[in-house]
Design a protein around this motif. Sequence first.
Motif, short mmCIF file in Angstrom:
data_model
loop_
_atom_site.label_atom_id
_atom_site.label_comp_id
_atom_site.label_asym_id
_atom_site.label_seq_id
_atom_site.Cartn_x
_atom_site.Cartn_y
_atom_site.Cartn_z
N PRO A 246 0.83 -1.21 0.00
CA PRO A 246 0.00 0.00 0.00
C PRO A 246 0.86 1.26 0.00
CG PRO A 246 -0.82 -1.59 1.61
CD PRO A 246 0.51 -2.09 1.13
N ILE A 247 0.49 2.23 -0.84
CA ILE A 247 1.24 3.48 -0.90
C ILE A 247 0.71 4.45 0.16
CG2 ILE A 247 1.70 3.19 -3.35
CD1 ILE A 247 -0.46 5.37 -3.84
N ASP A 248 1.48 5.50 0.41
CA ASP A 248 1.02 6.58 1.26
C ASP A 248 1.12 7.89 0.48
OD1 ASP A 248 3.71 7.31 1.28
OD2 ASP A 248 4.09 6.50 3.28
N GLN A 249 1.16 9.01 1.16
CA GLN A 249 1.17 10.30 0.49
C GLN A 249 2.40 10.50 -0.39
OE1 GLN A 249 -2.17 10.79 1.08
NE2 GLN A 249 -1.50 12.91 0.81
N ASP A 250 3.48 9.77 -0.11
CA ASP A 250 4.72 9.92 -0.87
C ASP A 250 5.01 8.72 -1.76
OD1 ASP A 250 5.34 12.45 0.16
OD2 ASP A 250 6.22 11.57 1.96
N GLY A 251 3.98 7.96 -2.08
CA GLY A 251 4.18 6.81 -2.97
C GLY A 251 4.56 5.56 -2.21
N LEU A 252 5.42 4.76 -2.81
CA LEU A 252 5.81 3.47 -2.23
C LEU A 252 6.72 3.68 -1.02
CD1 LEU A 252 5.92 0.28 -2.73
CD2 LEU A 252 8.12 0.76 -3.81
N PRO A 253 6.35 3.16 0.17
CA PRO A 253 7.24 3.27 1.33
C PRO A 253 8.24 2.12 1.35
CG PRO A 253 5.07 2.47 2.00
CD PRO A 253 5.01 2.68 0.52
N PRO A 254 9.53 2.37 1.22
CA PRO A 254 10.51 1.28 1.14
C PRO A 254 10.48 0.35 2.34
CG PRO A 254 11.52 3.36 0.51
CD PRO A 254 10.17 3.69 1.05
N GLU A 255 10.21 0.90 3.54
CA GLU A 255 10.21 0.06 4.73
C GLU A 255 9.10 -0.97 4.72
OE1 GLU A 255 7.79 3.79 5.59
OE2 GLU A 255 9.69 3.28 4.60
N ALA A 256 8.09 -0.79 3.85
CA ALA A 256 6.99 -1.75 3.77
C ALA A 256 7.26 -2.88 2.79
CB ALA A 256 5.70 -1.03 3.37
N VAL A 257 8.37 -2.81 2.06
CA VAL A 257 8.72 -3.90 1.13
C VAL A 257 9.16 -5.11 1.95
CG1 VAL A 257 10.26 -4.63 -0.72
CG2 VAL A 257 9.39 -2.29 -0.69
N PRO A 258 8.47 -6.23 1.82
CA PRO A 258 8.79 -7.37 2.66
C PRO A 258 10.09 -8.06 2.27
CG PRO A 258 7.09 -7.97 1.09
CD PRO A 258 7.34 -6.49 0.91
N GLU A 259 10.63 -8.83 3.21
CA GLU A 259 11.80 -9.64 2.92
C GLU A 259 11.44 -10.72 1.90
OE1 GLU A 259 14.83 -9.34 4.06
OE2 GLU A 259 14.59 -7.90 5.71
N GLY A 260 12.44 -11.13 1.14
CA GLY A 260 12.26 -12.27 0.24
C GLY A 260 11.79 -11.93 -1.16
N VAL A 261 11.48 -10.65 -1.44
CA VAL A 261 11.08 -10.32 -2.81
C VAL A 261 12.33 -10.22 -3.69
CG1 VAL A 261 9.05 -9.08 -1.99
CG2 VAL A 261 11.14 -7.82 -2.50
N SER A 262 12.18 -10.54 -4.96
CA SER A 262 13.30 -10.46 -5.88
C SER A 262 13.19 -9.28 -6.83
CB SER A 262 13.43 -11.76 -6.69
OG SER A 262 12.22 -12.06 -7.35
N VAL A 263 11.97 -8.72 -6.95
CA VAL A 263 11.74 -7.58 -7.85
C VAL A 263 10.77 -6.63 -7.18
CG1 VAL A 263 10.97 -6.84 -10.14
CG2 VAL A 263 12.03 -9.09 -9.87
N VAL A 264 11.03 -5.31 -7.31
CA VAL A 264 10.11 -4.28 -6.83
C VAL A 264 9.77 -3.37 -8.01
CG1 VAL A 264 9.81 -2.27 -5.34
CG2 VAL A 264 10.97 -4.31 -4.47
#
Length: 492
Positions: A246-264
């Motif tokens: 989920p985005i917030d007022q500034d777009g994608l929050p990096p801290e919300a990207v979960p562990e284990g993803v290979s592509v963002v």
Amino acid sequence: MAAMQIPPETFLIDRKSVLPLQVQLRRQIVLAVHERRLQPGERMPSSRALATHLGVGRITVTQAYGDLVATDYLSARGRSGYFVSDRVEDLADDPAPAPPLARFDWAARLDGRNLAARRKDRPTDWRSYPFPFLYGQTDDRLIDLAAWRECAVRALGRRDFGALSHDQYDGDDPELVDFIIRHLLPRRGIKARPEEVLLTMGAQNALWLICAILLGRGETLAMEEPGYPGLHEILATLRANLVPVPIDQDGLPPEAVPEGVSVVFTSPSHQCPTNRTMPRARREALLGMAAARGFVVIEDDYEFEISFSGATSPALKAMDRSGAVIYIGSFSKSVFPGLRLGYIVADPAFVAEARALRGMMLRHPPGHVQRTMAYFLSLGHYDRQLKRMREAYAERRQVTAAALDRHGLDKGTPVGRGGSSFWLRVPTGLDSDVLARTLKPQGVLIEPGRPFFRGGEAGAAFYRLAYSSIAAQEIDEGIARIARTCRTLAAD
């Protein structure tokens, strides 16, 4: 015996057809010959008589006749005129029908995932609607058609013929690549070499190539929520793992990207569909996380050209020191959507892989389109058209904001940096799909929010209102109809 004269009234023209008049006429004559309504030796109407009957230029008829002579449907006999050719082979009578066979069972061979992923909420006849608040299309009046025609003719000259006629295998037009590297990418702060650039058939084709390479072995992709529907379609066909962030007022929050993803995946310049811009500090944080965790960042530089307030933030790719970013650019919004021309900028190893995959699928984008685009850029037409679009979109954005306020509709998050649309919330209790269906018979097109969300249901509360394809003077009435419909639905 004199040859029978075919009367001009035999032929008709459909003024509403998208087919050129000359093509319509040729098709009618060919069909009439095959159906034996025109017989060998019969004399065609004179070009003057037929042109007068159809209300077209005489050259239209003359060119149609000339093409049919070249294909042996007609023959020219000096000053006597044009005749149905006696070289047209007689069509054999239809043979007796063969006994029926069981139909091949395609349903057993197809799983339907491609059809299931296809969006069904975008009408192809949008031009027939008086209030098309439809994203991804453009107002033809903003396109410099004369300049594009000039560049296309120039590209057909003898000097450039090899670039158009030869199979370049998996290569790209060096003149277009050079202009992208020296003139377009520096505007985003990006330095690149030719081996780091690959031309594509638009951003959607670029995304498909990237995902096919990176997500074919059970990898997981994290993307913005709400986010680009075209990526949802691709991921559905690849059956890749998707984690919405989920985005917030500034777009994608990096801290919300979960562990284990290979592509963002992210669209930091103008987030799709909300137009929010990711601040520099957040961009640096995302790049630092990519370097530390080892995931790839796909940057869709969405509508960066449509900025109303000075310089935009540098692209993620410009700030990328580890080489983890794959950058996607496109000419679809800045020139015209039907162009279907874009580009990838990435590490040479990835570009080589993508070039090989593209080569197996379509070799390369058409050479004539590439060279025409190279001239359109180098002769300054691109920048002039962009200026005209930015001015028109800035005006339409102001008109749209004022109309939303005047008619009591949500104006969305106040983002005024650019883009060509608003992301809006429907009044409480309404469903954007129902709103869109109710507005359509009134000549108003909007985009419901469900395709922008993974699960879909969260999108029932939102819709996108674009102003790229609607004239400024039509916006207020269109929004007035939306407001009245919202009140009617809320009262039911």
